[in-house]
Motif scaffolding. Structure first.
Motif, mmCIF file in Angstrom:
data_model
loop_
_atom_site.group_PDB
_atom_site.id
_atom_site.type_symbol
_atom_site.label_atom_id
_atom_site.label_comp_id
_atom_site.label_asym_id
_atom_site.label_seq_id
_atom_site.Cartn_x
_atom_site.Cartn_y
_atom_site.Cartn_z
ATOM 1 N N ASP A 84 0.842 -1.204 0.000
ATOM 2 C CA ASP A 84 0.000 0.000 0.000
ATOM 3 C C ASP A 84 0.878 1.256 0.000
ATOM 4 O O ASP A 84 1.899 1.326 0.682
ATOM 5 C CB ASP A 84 -0.890 0.042 1.242
ATOM 6 N N ARG A 85 0.451 2.242 -0.764
ATOM 7 C CA ARG A 85 1.088 3.561 -0.747
ATOM 8 C C ARG A 85 0.395 4.392 0.326
ATOM 9 O O ARG A 85 -0.837 4.517 0.334
ATOM 10 C CB ARG A 85 0.983 4.251 -2.105
ATOM 11 N N VAL A 86 1.192 4.968 1.224
ATOM 12 C CA VAL A 86 0.612 5.682 2.366
ATOM 13 C C VAL A 86 1.369 6.976 2.620
ATOM 14 O O VAL A 86 2.473 7.190 2.100
ATOM 15 C CB VAL A 86 0.655 4.814 3.649
ATOM 16 N N ASP A 111 -4.968 6.882 -6.273
ATOM 17 C CA ASP A 111 -4.147 6.666 -7.464
ATOM 18 C C ASP A 111 -3.650 7.975 -8.074
ATOM 19 O O ASP A 111 -2.554 8.038 -8.611
ATOM 20 C CB ASP A 111 -4.934 5.876 -8.509
ATOM 21 N N GLY A 112 -4.442 9.040 -7.968
ATOM 22 C CA GLY A 112 -4.075 10.296 -8.610
ATOM 23 C C GLY A 112 -3.116 11.163 -7.823
ATOM 24 O O GLY A 112 -2.736 12.243 -8.279
ATOM 25 N N ILE A 113 -2.714 10.716 -6.652
ATOM 26 C CA ILE A 113 -1.808 11.491 -5.793
ATOM 27 C C ILE A 113 -0.462 10.771 -5.712
ATOM 28 O O ILE A 113 -0.375 9.662 -5.182
ATOM 29 C CB ILE A 113 -2.385 11.674 -4.369
ATOM 30 N N SER A 114 0.597 11.380 -6.242
ATOM 31 C CA SER A 114 1.913 10.757 -6.224
ATOM 32 C C SER A 114 2.514 10.816 -4.830
ATOM 33 O O SER A 114 2.107 11.610 -3.977
ATOM 34 C CB SER A 114 2.850 11.452 -7.220
ATOM 35 N N ASP A 115 3.533 9.980 -4.600
ATOM 36 C CA ASP A 115 4.210 9.982 -3.309
ATOM 37 C C ASP A 115 4.832 11.343 -3.025
ATOM 38 O O ASP A 115 4.773 11.843 -1.894
ATOM 39 C CB ASP A 115 5.307 8.911 -3.282
ATOM 40 N N LEU A 282 -8.400 17.394 1.199
ATOM 41 C CA LEU A 282 -7.196 17.889 0.531
ATOM 42 C C LEU A 282 -6.963 17.161 -0.785
ATOM 43 O O LEU A 282 -6.736 17.794 -1.826
ATOM 44 C CB LEU A 282 -5.995 17.713 1.453
ATOM 45 N N PHE A 283 -7.011 15.826 -0.763
ATOM 46 C CA PHE A 283 -6.739 15.058 -1.977
ATOM 47 C C PHE A 283 -7.792 15.324 -3.048
ATOM 48 O O PHE A 283 -7.490 15.312 -4.246
ATOM 49 C CB PHE A 283 -6.678 13.564 -1.648
#
Length: 324
Positions: A84-86, A111-115, A282-283
């Motif tokens: 998971d990306r967190v 998915d639309g927010i990069s690290d 925010l996202f």
């Protein structure tokens, strides 16, 4: 290699040192995150210099926001899996390549927010959220003054303010920074290097003043910020990049029946449900294009001291990140 940037003592950027550490093992309620991007903020320098009290007796790992990928999950964790990306924002501990962290502090990244965008916006974006929605809840048609409008929080706040129908007036140092902020929601900019912001606010508002002032600068702006308010206006003091406003007196508020607040982000994120709801808001704003995140400086994690030097000397705009 698993490594951290630690402050060996309170002081200048020269106290920061890279050290190898053991790879963390998550305990009950924790996950192991491999950091892919780490945010740099003024609060990091406040802790490094001792302006904010150290939460440890010895070496301190700075950094209050980061993003990454979960590599291991401890017992008792639900809702998160390996891969998971967190992202997260909590005080200190982020200047590391790998970190074991309590799952309750994490949010999953859409998915639309990069690290990199997440690491550049969690602390600053959630700060903008609580400033505009909880500290002084702005309403369409109001006018506010936002200091340091070309900084990471300022650029996000300017865009959020205009989306809410609020007239945002900003201050910044120099024509380039003023021009940048003008493209991020601010209807008028004041160059505090060449203009008196109190006089300019009087001109812009025809003597009426503004409904609120958002002030992260502190000592250099505090007295003037109060003089910019209309009667019953609010001063939101959320930082002290020029030093604390040591001469504050309650009687100062009597000049216009003003209100003043000194909010802290982590008091809000400790509330049940706030972290996720604020991050969702925010996202959504970022994904819709209403808020654009400017990552204008990138450094290797090993060059954290250089990042601090540029931040403290006012050479940065927008967001700064470290890459492990």
């Amino acid at each position: 290699m698993t490594y951290a940037i630690v402050a060996r003592g309170k002081g200048g950027s020269n106290v920061l040192e890279q050290v190898e550490i053991d790879n963390p093992t998550p305990v009950t309620g924790e996950v192991l995150v491999r950091h892919t991007a780490i945010g740099v903020n003024f609060i990091d320098t406040y802790f490094r210099t001792g302006l904010y009290p150290w939460p440890v007796e010895k070496d301190l790992v700075l950094g209050s926001e980061a993003a990454g990928i979960i590599e291991a999950v401890g017992e008792g964790v639900s809702g998160f899996s390996v891969g998971d990306r967190v992202a997260y924002t909590i005080p200190n501990g982020a200047y590391v390549s790998h970190r074991a962290i309590k799952a309750k502090h994490l949010v999953k990244l859409p998915d639309g927010i990069s690290d990199e965008i997440a690491a550049a916006s969690m602390l600053k974006g959630l700060t903008a959220h609580y400033l505009l929605h909880r500290s002084f809840q702005v309403q369409s048609g109001q006018r506010v003054l936002f200091h340091a409008a070309a900084g990471g929080v300022g650029l996000i706040a300017g865009q959020w303010l205009v989306a809410k129908g609020v007239t945002a007036i900003g201050t910044a140092g120099g024509p380039e920074k003023c021009a940048l902020a003008s493209t991020h929601g601010y209807s008028q900019m004041i160059d505090y290097k060449s203009e008196n912001f109190v006089e300019r606010i009087r001109e812009i508002t025809e003597g009426q003043g503004v409904d609120a002032v958002y002030d992260s600068i502190g000592k250099d702006t505090y007295p003037g910020s109060l003089h910019c308010l209309k009667n019953f206006g609010s001063l939101v003091s959320f930082g002290q990049s020029s030093g604390p406003a040591l001469d504050f007196k309650l009687s100062d508020l009597a000049a216009g029946s003003y209100s003043v607040t000194r909010p802290i982000l982590f008091h809000f994120t400790a509330e049940s449900g706030y972290l996720q709801s604020a991050a969702d808001a925010l996202f959504t704003m970022i994904s819709s294009g209403d808020i654009k995140i400017n990552i204008n400086q990138k450094f290797s994690l090993s060059d954290a001291a250089k990042a601090h030097d540029q931040l403290e000397s006012r050479q940065t705009t927008g967001s700064t990140i470290l890459l492990p």
